[in-house]
Design an enzyme around this catalytic site. Sequence first.
Site, PDB file in Angstrom:
ATOM      1  N   VAL A  71       0.836  -1.207   0.000  1.00 15.61           N
ATOM      2  CA  VAL A  71       0.000   0.000   0.000  1.00 15.61           C
ATOM      3  C   VAL A  71       0.866   1.250   0.000  1.00 15.61           C
ATOM      4  CG1 VAL A  71      -1.721   1.311   1.287  1.00 15.61           C
ATOM      5  CG2 VAL A  71      -1.956  -1.168   1.054  1.00 15.61           C
ATOM      6  N   CYS A 130      10.665   1.347   7.412  1.00 21.80           N
ATOM      7  CA  CYS A 130      10.612   2.281   6.285  1.00 21.80           C
ATOM      8  C   CYS A 130      12.006   2.500   5.691  1.00 21.80           C
ATOM      9  CB  CYS A 130      10.055   3.624   6.751  1.00 21.80           C
ATOM     10  SG  CYS A 130       8.406   3.507   7.442  1.00 21.80           S
ATOM     11  N   ASN A 192       6.987  -7.025  12.098  1.00 20.54           N
ATOM     12  CA  ASN A 192       6.379  -6.397  10.947  1.00 20.54           C
ATOM     13  C   ASN A 192       6.350  -7.437   9.817  1.00 20.54           C
ATOM     14  OD1 ASN A 192       5.385  -4.432   9.164  1.00 20.54           O
ATOM     15  ND2 ASN A 192       6.697  -2.841  10.019  1.00 20.54           N
ATOM     16  N   THR A 266      -3.830  -9.203  10.003  1.00 19.15           N
ATOM     17  CA  THR A 266      -4.508  -9.653   8.793  1.00 19.15           C
ATOM     18  C   THR A 266      -5.851 -10.324   9.063  1.00 19.15           C
ATOM     19  OG1 THR A 266      -2.377  -9.924   7.668  1.00 19.15           O
ATOM     20  CG2 THR A 266      -4.237 -11.122   6.752  1.00 19.15           C
TER      21      THR A 266
END
Length: 303
Positions: A71, A130, A192, A266
């Site tokens: 995304v 990130c 993550n 999820t």
Amino acid sequence: MDKLKINIAGLELKNPVMTASGTFGYGKEFSDFMDLSKIGGIFVKGTTLHERQGNPYPRMAETPSGMLNAVGLQNKGVDYFVSNIYPEIKDLDTNVIVNVSGSTIEDYAECAERLVGLDKIPAIELNISCPNVKEGGMAFGTCANSAANVVKAVRKVYPKTLIVKLSPNVTDITQIAKAVEGEGADCLSLINTLLGMAIDINKRKPILSTVTGGLSGACVKPVALRMVWQTYNAVNIPIIGMGGISCWEDAIEFILAGSSAIQIGTYNFIDPAISVKVAEGIKEYLDKHNISHVKDLIGQLSV
């Protein structure tokens, strides 16, 4: 359900079940499906200093026992969050925690600083998966030194509870964990998503526009459990475990491995009320085994 109440690095939780960033919106989107006051907290979607449009479509793909997403942290920026979203969620009867992302250390620090004055936001979660644009795109969380530097910068400006979300895409997650602990992290959350990809064999092209994306879902649970257990035995700060949790039995496994609390990600897409069901299941397990409090289970794996 007092036996489920737990304090994690200053956060008072009704129970150890929370929802993971990026899978639960800002919380209110799920209010028609469940009573938000019955979970320990909500980690809202990733927030950055400036607005981000996200990646081009397609950016999601189904995989066996999981999904890939790319995304790209689409959001309207921290100022929009403060002025428009915070007023709508500040009175939710649970902990609301903001996931903070950035492309530079300065981005992280400035974004975090703008959240300090929000009375109803008791903590932030730093997403250090990130890419660091000043270091050629290598993720902050894949190098102990860069992970430590971003935590150090945020710690200087953010006095509330600081949770650091660790990337699993590393050789030794304990080195990253110890590095961020040393710079003032109050708590760790892990894992993550894992880096993965999918291919359309008819087009002979990647399914995702970005070629690779983050793998989540039940398929990652064994990796997540292993990393939680390793990290629990390496640091002295609490851990919030996540990765493939789809039922209360999964949550118990994570707690035994060293998690003081858990996040469900999820599986929210499959069953929007799963977090409440998991909290109830943990309570029933404690009752069945005559365990007086959930904290008595943390890290009690016999090896």
